[in-house]
Design an enzyme around this catalytic site. Structure first.
Site: not given
Ligand code: JAH
Length: 306
Positions: A87, A156, A114
């Site tokens: 994120p 795609r 995390e």
């Molecule tokens: C959550 C590792 N953008 C969406 C997204 C991508 C990866 C993760 N969360 C949201 C995520 C926990 C650990 C990646």
């Protein structure tokens, strides 16, 4: 194209064997290899996580299994692009999908908990191209669903997967037929909406099929008219309306790009400032401006009343 995925949940990637992407894999247009990160753990419990230094909630993925996994999947002398969903990454867009689709080899590293110890991406960057990307402003339990999303968006676009290369160009967020991104330009090029085909920078309007009347609702008559010019104009209008309704951020960008184009040409040269027709791809003509004004986005040639 080769795609390797490293995860603690290999079963999550079962969906890759179905649909368009599964057919592409059957044909050999894409090959997927899913690796279990725990193959690179050596303790009885196959531990992949530990408490965060500095305190705080949750657990962090240990660096050692990741280091070994990446060394093994991408040995010295190889040149894959390593993509890490997080994120905290840069927003993944259609532009990324097009750029990734032009790569011969991608590796996706799926974090959980995390996230992955920060040294893993840093160390990988010393020998590989690494991109941290986000598919949207929400937190998942791990990167796996983001990798499914990205592989669908990439797959795609591969030659032969969609079966109709035109339909990708006219998509919502597509670059439009003949646009720079379609020609393979990278991130240095103009962004979506700055140039391209007639639908660049817009989301698509609704589509219709048989029957001609359903539950008293007729298909818009222009679509049955056979007048391809009128159909294209109507589709652009409905795309403008839906973009105004749902994506004010995209409309703001369209207007800004339109006015940047007008400024570059100059009001005396027949740019939109004097009420003339659009001067280039991605710019707004008088009809576009009327549609946007009716949808709540008044656009004058001089400035934006918004
Ligand atoms: C959550 C590792 N953008 C969406 C997204 C991508 C990866 C993760 N969360 C949201 C995520 C926990 C650990 C990646």
């Amino acid at each position: 194209m080769r795609i390797d995925i490293i995860t603690i949940f290999p079963a999550y990637f079962g969906p890759l064997s179905v649909s368009l992407i599964g057919k592409a894999a059957e044909r050999g247009d894409i090959s997927f290899t899913v690796h279990d990160l725990r193959d690179w753990t050596y303790d009885v419990h196959h531990t992949v996580d530990d408490s965060p230094f500095g305190g705080g909630p949750g657990m962090v993925m240990k660096p050692e299994p990741w280091g070994e996994a990446l060394d093994s999947v991408a040995p010295p002398g190889t040149d894959p692009l390593l993509v890490i969903p997080t994120p905290a990454g840069r927003p993944f867009s259609q532009r990324h999908a097009a750029r990734y689709a032009a790569e011969p080899w991608l590796i996706f590293a799926c974090g959980r908990y995390e996230g992955i110890d920060g040294r893993v991406a840093d160390e990988a960057r010393s020998r590989l191209r690494v991109e941290e990307v986000s598919i949207g402003d929400y937190v998942l339990a791990g990167g796996e669903p983001a990798v499914l999303v990205m592989t669908e968006a990439i797959g795609r676009l591969l030659p032969g997967v969609l079966g109709n290369s035109e339909s990708a160009a006219d998509d919502s967020f597509g670059f439009g037929a003949g646009s720079p991104a379609e020609a393979g330009s990278g991130e240095g090029g103009p962004r979506a909406g700055a140039a391209g085909g007639p639908m660049a920078g817009l989301v698509e309007g609704p589509a219709y099929t048989r029957p001609r009347v359903w539950r008293d609702r007729p298909v818009p008559p222009v679509l049955l008219s056979g007048d391809h010019g009128a159909i294209a104009r109507w589709r652009r209008d409905s795309a403008l309306r839906r973009t105004a309704q749902n994506r004010p951020d995209l409309v703001a960008r369209l207007i800004a790009d339109d006015q940047a184009g007008a400024a570059a040409v100059g009001p005396a040269a027949g740019g939109p400032a004097d009420g003339g027709a659009a001067t280039g791809p991605g710019e707004l003509d008088e009809h576009d401006r009327a549609v946007l004004a009716e949808a709540g986005f008044p656009v004058t040639g001089e400035d934006v009343a918004h």
